[in-house]
Design a protein around this motif. Structure first.
Motif, PDB file in Angstrom:
ATOM      1  N   ASN A  49       0.840  -1.208   0.000  1.00  0.00           N
ATOM      2  CA  ASN A  49       0.000   0.000   0.000  1.00  0.00           C
ATOM      3  C   ASN A  49       0.881   1.267   0.000  1.00  0.00           C
ATOM      4  O   ASN A  49       1.977   1.267   0.585  1.00  0.00           O
ATOM      5  CB  ASN A  49      -0.896   0.048   1.228  1.00  0.00           C
ATOM      6  CG  ASN A  49      -1.758  -1.188   1.356  1.00  0.00           C
ATOM      7  OD1 ASN A  49      -1.254  -2.265   1.611  1.00  0.00           O
ATOM      8  ND2 ASN A  49      -3.052  -1.013   1.190  1.00  0.00           N
ATOM      9  N   ALA A  50       0.335   2.339  -0.646  1.00  0.00           N
ATOM     10  CA  ALA A  50       0.994   3.665  -0.611  1.00  0.00           C
ATOM     11  C   ALA A  50      -0.077   4.749  -0.775  1.00  0.00           C
ATOM     12  O   ALA A  50      -1.040   4.573  -1.539  1.00  0.00           O
ATOM     13  CB  ALA A  50       2.041   3.792  -1.701  1.00  0.00           C
ATOM     14  N   THR A  51       0.112   5.872  -0.088  1.00  0.00           N
ATOM     15  CA  THR A  51      -0.820   6.987  -0.202  1.00  0.00           C
ATOM     16  C   THR A  51      -0.226   8.028  -1.167  1.00  0.00           C
ATOM     17  O   THR A  51       0.914   8.501  -0.964  1.00  0.00           O
ATOM     18  CB  THR A  51      -1.075   7.645   1.163  1.00  0.00           C
ATOM     19  OG1 THR A  51      -1.633   6.663   2.046  1.00  0.00           O
ATOM     20  CG2 THR A  51      -2.011   8.848   1.022  1.00  0.00           C
ATOM     21  N   VAL A  52      -0.971   8.363  -2.200  1.00  0.00           N
ATOM     22  CA  VAL A  52      -0.537   9.348  -3.199  1.00  0.00           C
ATOM     23  C   VAL A  52      -1.471  10.563  -3.090  1.00  0.00           C
ATOM     24  O   VAL A  52      -2.700  10.399  -3.178  1.00  0.00           O
ATOM     25  CB  VAL A  52      -0.559   8.749  -4.619  1.00  0.00           C
ATOM     26  CG1 VAL A  52      -0.128   9.798  -5.641  1.00  0.00           C
ATOM     27  CG2 VAL A  52       0.328   7.497  -4.691  1.00  0.00           C
ATOM     28  N   CYS A  53      -0.847  11.728  -2.923  1.00  0.00           N
ATOM     29  CA  CYS A  53      -1.637  12.973  -2.795  1.00  0.00           C
ATOM     30  C   CYS A  53      -1.198  13.979  -3.886  1.00  0.00           C
ATOM     31  O   CYS A  53      -0.047  13.957  -4.333  1.00  0.00           O
ATOM     32  CB  CYS A  53      -1.438  13.613  -1.425  1.00  0.00           C
ATOM     33  SG  CYS A  53      -2.029  12.559  -0.051  1.00  0.00           S
ATOM     34  N   ASP A  54      -2.130  14.843  -4.262  1.00  0.00           N
ATOM     35  CA  ASP A  54      -1.821  15.912  -5.208  1.00  0.00           C
ATOM     36  C   ASP A  54      -2.685  17.100  -4.821  1.00  0.00           C
ATOM     37  O   ASP A  54      -3.921  16.981  -4.778  1.00  0.00           O
ATOM     38  CB  ASP A  54      -2.126  15.478  -6.633  1.00  0.00           C
ATOM     39  CG  ASP A  54      -1.496  16.416  -7.671  1.00  0.00           C
ATOM     40  OD1 ASP A  54      -1.513  17.629  -7.439  1.00  0.00           O
ATOM     41  OD2 ASP A  54      -0.995  15.874  -8.689  1.00  0.00           O
ATOM     42  N   GLU A  55      -2.024  18.229  -4.511  1.00  0.00           N
ATOM     43  CA  GLU A  55      -2.754  19.417  -4.069  1.00  0.00           C
ATOM     44  C   GLU A  55      -3.673  19.956  -5.151  1.00  0.00           C
ATOM     45  O   GLU A  55      -4.604  20.706  -4.878  1.00  0.00           O
ATOM     46  CB  GLU A  55      -1.767  20.509  -3.651  1.00  0.00           C
ATOM     47  CG  GLU A  55      -0.985  20.196  -2.384  1.00  0.00           C
ATOM     48  CD  GLU A  55      -1.885  20.050  -1.190  1.00  0.00           C
ATOM     49  OE1 GLU A  55      -2.943  20.726  -1.127  1.00  0.00           O
ATOM     50  OE2 GLU A  55      -1.585  19.209  -0.302  1.00  0.00           O
ATOM     51  N   ASP A  56      -3.357  19.556  -6.375  1.00  0.00           N
ATOM     52  CA  ASP A  56      -4.229  19.970  -7.461  1.00  0.00           C
ATOM     53  C   ASP A  56      -5.496  19.126  -7.524  1.00  0.00           C
ATOM     54  O   ASP A  56      -6.315  19.297  -8.422  1.00  0.00           O
ATOM     55  CB  ASP A  56      -3.479  19.867  -8.794  1.00  0.00           C
ATOM     56  CG  ASP A  56      -2.286  20.809  -8.851  1.00  0.00           C
ATOM     57  OD1 ASP A  56      -2.398  21.929  -8.340  1.00  0.00           O
ATOM     58  OD2 ASP A  56      -1.248  20.363  -9.388  1.00  0.00           O
ATOM     59  N   GLY A  57      -5.600  18.205  -6.603  1.00  0.00           N
ATOM     60  CA  GLY A  57      -6.774  17.332  -6.568  1.00  0.00           C
ATOM     61  C   GLY A  57      -6.454  15.929  -7.071  1.00  0.00           C
ATOM     62  O   GLY A  57      -5.485  15.709  -7.805  1.00  0.00           O
ATOM     63  N   VAL A  58      -7.237  14.943  -6.608  1.00  0.00           N
ATOM     64  CA  VAL A  58      -6.939  13.547  -6.959  1.00  0.00           C
ATOM     65  C   VAL A  58      -7.066  13.301  -8.449  1.00  0.00           C
ATOM     66  O   VAL A  58      -6.448  12.371  -8.994  1.00  0.00           O
ATOM     67  CB  VAL A  58      -7.872  12.578  -6.195  1.00  0.00           C
ATOM     68  CG1 VAL A  58      -7.598  12.602  -4.710  1.00  0.00           C
ATOM     69  CG2 VAL A  58      -9.339  12.916  -6.485  1.00  0.00           C
ATOM     70  N   ASN A  59      -7.819  14.199  -9.119  1.00  0.00           N
ATOM     71  CA  ASN A  59      -7.950  13.984 -10.553  1.00  0.00           C
ATOM     72  C   ASN A  59      -6.690  14.346 -11.312  1.00  0.00           C
ATOM     73  O   ASN A  59      -6.541  14.045 -12.495  1.00  0.00           O
ATOM     74  CB  ASN A  59      -9.130  14.804 -11.097  1.00  0.00           C
ATOM     75  CG  ASN A  59     -10.463  14.271 -10.597  1.00  0.00           C
ATOM     76  OD1 ASN A  59     -10.579  13.063 -10.364  1.00  0.00           O
ATOM     77  ND2 ASN A  59     -11.435  15.143 -10.450  1.00  0.00           N
ATOM     78  N   ASP A  60      -5.798  15.024 -10.649  1.00  0.00           N
ATOM     79  CA  ASP A  60      -4.535  15.380 -11.289  1.00  0.00           C
ATOM     80  C   ASP A  60      -3.530  14.220 -11.235  1.00  0.00           C
ATOM     81  O   ASP A  60      -2.483  14.268 -11.864  1.00  0.00           O
ATOM     82  CB  ASP A  60      -3.964  16.634 -10.619  1.00  0.00           C
ATOM     83  CG  ASP A  60      -2.785  17.217 -11.411  1.00  0.00           C
ATOM     84  OD1 ASP A  60      -2.911  17.273 -12.662  1.00  0.00           O
ATOM     85  OD2 ASP A  60      -1.763  17.532 -10.785  1.00  0.00           O
TER      86      ASP A  60
END
Length: 947
Positions: A49-60
């Protein structure tokens, strides 16, 4: 131009602020992995498992990759955490044990890519799953067969080796073949099917006849054991077919669930048996754990028999009967890529067994014997000793079944307790109590015989001798069963074969047999081309006898014969022995005497080594003395040391008969042609003789129970056994009228005799009542005690003789009765003269009555010995006699003094007459053609005696 530049710059400055506000790179955090290290599992799934984040939103978030062991995997499975973060997870399976590197990679829609540092992950080797199982249990009692099996269910273990050990010794792979037989279709109980309108099924024979096409079949299904170990099967059938047609063999295909034609089909004709190997592997999951075979047949009568061949391959399995003890079984596995080495152990305890013993006893009547049979059917008992006890005294012991012949003569009347027990051994506990049975000896009924000489009916004044005796023939049989004749017996011996006593009769007349002592029955005689079978011996489970090459070639042949029917098992040439005539088993060797060339043959029956001793011993008879000395001879007596044949002694007296015997002190034989009995002292070879008064003498025998020596006399009219004490005193003669005794066996004071005839007659004879020392035998005449025998001339009349005994310790009271009839005898002679029968017609036969010249005598008697003869005053007209005072039987005979063949009685007459009867003999006259008339003289005799 300056204006143009301005416009461009203005555009550039306008777009830069907008771009910097929307492009945030993705971030990867919160990594999760399975327990590190994880244990190997063939079907195990490892989740990362890994958590991936993007401040531009998950759609980015554009693409997330999981790079594992230098291979990238696109991750599409995730869960939304919030509008900017997702938790991605990826499953890896089928990992072998080892160390792996991985990292997560993510990029956004703008192409910005980020990754984690390399992470490490380890799959450690698993401990294999091993089990040890046993049937029936880990604690058994000898002799139980156990089946120990090492099992594993590990996957991914191709490089792992498994081994089963017992007490540190490897159990090898075992290959076992079994055959499951089924019923023959002829028996009518074989599962059979048929179809087709033109098919005939015969339920009586279980056969199917098809008019055309494959219309008949037989079918069988076999369910198999231990299916995971079966590697293949085979099938056989028997065929009978015509016109070149052949059966077709099918087997059930479990994969297609249909019948499959087996490619290796039978030949077209003539093959009786054939195996068909079915290369069918039963799957491990147990599906299809049976083989089903169907046989079709066309245009013929056919029948099928046989069954299924099954080949097992046992790996890490031991099915074995183990001796008592403790056994440590270990099931090991070697280390492999995915598994560590490992082992499991179990301890098997085989406890000592309790011996299975049985004891059979039969009650008996004195003085007969009873066979006690102590039986066991145990295995692994080579170190066990079996013991038979009688009234707490050991009477026999051995390593196997014990046969004990109980003598009621020696034991007496009463109860006897037999116990059969055993010592212990490696596999068996001591069974000291054993099994116990009681044997009862009941009082016997003494043999009583009354004999009268010359007969039980005599004519006064004949002297009679009435004797009360205790000897008698118990059983008698002529050897004529099976439509054949067994006779000319020259070998007659007793053998104890499989718990039963048998008489082995070998003959010079080509037919020989074995006779059951109890029943006097025997199997169909065995035919020998040459015949000339002489003596026989039962040794080491076989009957041994000797014969000749042919009737004209007297070289010897040794025969090894079956103890069941005397069929030939093996033959051995002993050509250096000419005319083999006698044999004896002594000192561990079979000795054969050769009458034709004075040669003695020694045979070692273990290795069949044959040794000849030439020109020294001519033997017509031989006897073994305590397995040390061999006595025998023909022209001389010899005494031979059987362990050192160079040591021998001779005595210059001969003319041996066929049989001889030994006692504790003496060697006995008789001179065949002179009728002389000979007793030789075994120690110093001095001898004495006794005149038997009869010849030929065929043999000497010793009854050790009664301490009597017996000489067998056999001429063509009366056979005799002449009995003496050991010192040739107390002579007793047993006679057998019309029975030329040839051979004798003495067994527990019962005598078995055969004669010289063809067919021979076998008799069992008891000479005395054994153990009757306390019996008093009494002879009575008309209830008056008389001497035994009672000799004298008795008056005319009836005499009742009784012979009895009051009984004693071993016998009950017994009595027999016979009647002596002393009769009067009358003889009257009548003279007939000038019998004129008149003139008769030629060729006429009638019964004329004489008409003159007849004289008669009247007779009067009261049967008291006083007989009166008187003549009548007037001659009788006819030939008639008046018997006025008594009852008579009259026997008439007639003789003529001239032409004796003409005048005869119509028959011999024996007529009962009473007082006042008139007796008229009835004559007829047969006149030939040339004789028309005549006058004759005759003598008439009347014989009569009291009725």
């Amino acid at each position: 131009m300056r204006q143009k530049i301005f416009l461009v710059l203005s555009i550039f400055l306008f777009f830069i602020p907008i771009s910097l506000a929307q492009n945030y790179p993705p971030t990867i955090s919160n990594l999760k992995e399975p327990t590190d290290p994880s244990v190997y599992g063939y079907y195990k799934i490892y989740e990362f498992n890994a958590t991936v984040c993007d401040e531009d939103g998950v759609n980015d978030i554009n693409v997330t990759l999981f790079e594992f062991d230098n291979k990238n995997y696109t991750v599409t499975n995730y869960e939304e955490i919030n509008t900017t973060c997702r938790e991605y997870y990826y499953d890896i399976s089928s990992l072998s044990a080892g160390s792996y590197n991985y990292r997560w990679i993510a990029n956004d829609t703008s192409g910005t890519t980020v990754s984690t540092d390399w992470q490490s992950f380890t799959v450690s080797k698993a401990t294999p799953s091993l089990t040890l199982s046993i049937t029936p249990s880990w604690s058994v009692t000898y002799p139980t067969t156990v089946k120990v099996k090492g099992s594993e269910n590990n996957l991914g273990d191709a490089d792992v080796n498994y081994s089963l050990f017992r007490n540190g010794s490897l159990i090898p792979i075992q290959y076992v073949s079994k055959y499951f037989e089924t019923s023959d279709v002829y028996e009518g109980d074989f599962p059979s099917l048929y179809n087709g309108n033109d098919t005939n099924w015969d339920s009586r024979t279980g056969r199917c006849y098809a008019e055309g096409g494959y219309k008949c079949w037989v079918e069988e299904t076999w369910y198999l054991e231990d299916t995971e170990f079966i590697t293949g099967v085979a099938f056989k059938f028997k065929e009978e077919h015509y016109n070149g047609n052949r059966p077709s063999v099918y087997f059930w295909n479990h994969t297609s669930n249909s019948w499959t034609l087996f490619p290796d089909q039978p030949p077209t004709h003539g093959a009786e048996y054939k195996k068909y190997i079915l290369t069918y592997q039963v799957p491990e999951d147990g599906i299809g754990d049976f083989v089903k075979v169907r046989l079709y047949q066309k245009w013929c009568w056919a029948y099928y028999e046989g069954g299924l061949y099954v080949n097992w391959t046992y790996t890490n399995v031991e099915e074995k009967l183990l001796g008592a003890g403790i056994y440590n079984y270990t099931f090991n596995s070697t280390e492999g890529q995915n598994y560590t080495s490992y082992s499991v152990s179990q301890t098997l305890t085989v406890n000592k067994g309790i011996l299975n013993l049985s004891l059979t006893v039969r009650n008996v009547t004195y003085p007969y014997d009873s066979l006690v049979i102590a039986s066991e059917n145990n295995i692994g008992d080579s170190d066990v000793t079996y013991e038979l006890w009688k009234n707490n005294k050991k009477v026999s012991e051995g390593k196997d079944k014990i046969y004990y012949l109980f003598s009621s003569y020696e034991g007496g009347i009463g109860e006897f307790i037999f116990r059969f027990n055993s010592t212990g051994g490696a596999n068996w506990t001591t069974n000291s109590s054993g099994v116990v049975s009681k044997l009862y000896v009941n009082k016997g009924v003494p043999n009583l015989v009354l004999e009268a000489e010359p007969s039980w009916t005599v004519i006064y004044p004949t002297q009679t001798k009435v004797s009360g005796k205790t000897s008698k023939t118990i059983q008698e049989k002529s050897l004529t069963d099976y439509g054949t004749k067994v006779g000319n017996i020259h070998g007659f011996n007793l053998a104890f074969i499989n718990g039963e006593y048998k008489l082995i009769a070998t003959s010079r007349s080509q037919l020989s047999t074995i006779i059951d002592v109890k029943t006097f029955t025997y199997p169909a005689p065995t035919y020998f081309d040459v015949g000339y079978l002489e003596e026989n011996e039962y040794v080491n489970g076989y009957v041994w006898s000797v014969t000749r090459v042919s009737s004209s070639d007297e070289r010897g042949i040794l025969l090894k014969l079956s103890p069941v029917d005397l069929s030939v098992v093996e033959t051995y040439n002993i050509y250096k022995c000419v005319r083999p005539s006698t044999m004896s088993y002594c000192g561990g060797y079979l000795w054969i005497g050769c009458y034709g060339n004075a040669t003695l043959v020694r045979v070692n029956l273990t290795d069949m080594n044959i040794t000849y001793f030439f020109d020294t011993f001519k033997a017509h008879s031989m006897s073994c003395d305590n397995d040390k000395w061999l006595f025998g001879g023909k022209d001389i007596v010899f005494k031979l040391n059987v362990s050192n044949p160079s040591e021998y002694y001779t005595l210059g007296i001969g003319d041996f008969s066929d049989d001889s015997d030994v006692s504790d002190e003496y060697y006995y034989f008789c001179q065949e042609n002179s009728g002389v009995g000979v007793r030789v002292n075994k120690s110093d070879l001095t001898y004495s003789t006794v005149t038997l008064g009869d010849n030929p003498c065929y043999g000497a025998f010793y009854d050790d129970r009664r301490e009597k020596v017996l000489f067998v006399i056999g001429n063509t009219t009366v056979g005799k056994i002449i009995e003496f004490g050991p010192d040739f005193t107390n002579k007793v003669v047993y006679e057998f009228p019309d029975y030329p005794v040839n051979e004798l066996i003495v067994f527990n004071s019962t005598y078995y005799l055969v004669d010289w005839n063809n067919p021979a007659t076998l008799r069992r004879f008891s000479p005395v009542n054994l153990g009757d020392s306390d019996l008093t035998y009494n002879l009575y005449r008309n209830d008056s005690l008389v001497s035994n025998p009672d000799v004298g001339i008795r008056e005319i009349g009836i005499y009742v003789y009784k012979f009895n005994t009051s009984g004693g310790e071993n016998y009950t009271m017994a009595e027999i009765e016979k009647i002596l009839n002393v009769q009067a005898y009358i003889s009257i002679t009548l003279n007939f003269t000038s019998l004129d029968f008149g003139t008769l017609d030629v060729n006429t036969t009638n019964n004329p009555e004489p008409n003159n010249g007849i004289n008669a005598i009247n007779v009067s008697t009261n049967c008291d010995g006083r007989i009166t003869f008187y003549s009548p005053s007037t001659p009788l007209t006819y030939d008639s006699y008046t018997i006025p005072n008594s009852n008579f039987k009259l026997n008439y005979t007639i003789n003529t003094t001239s032409y004796p063949t003409l005048l005869t009685l119509d028959q011999d007459r024996v007529i009962n007459v009473t007082d006042g009867d008139i007796v008229r003999p009835y004559y007829y006259l047969d006149i030939p053609d040339y004789q028309h008339s005549g006058t004759y003289s005759t003598t008439h005799v009347i014989e009569g005696w009291c009725a």
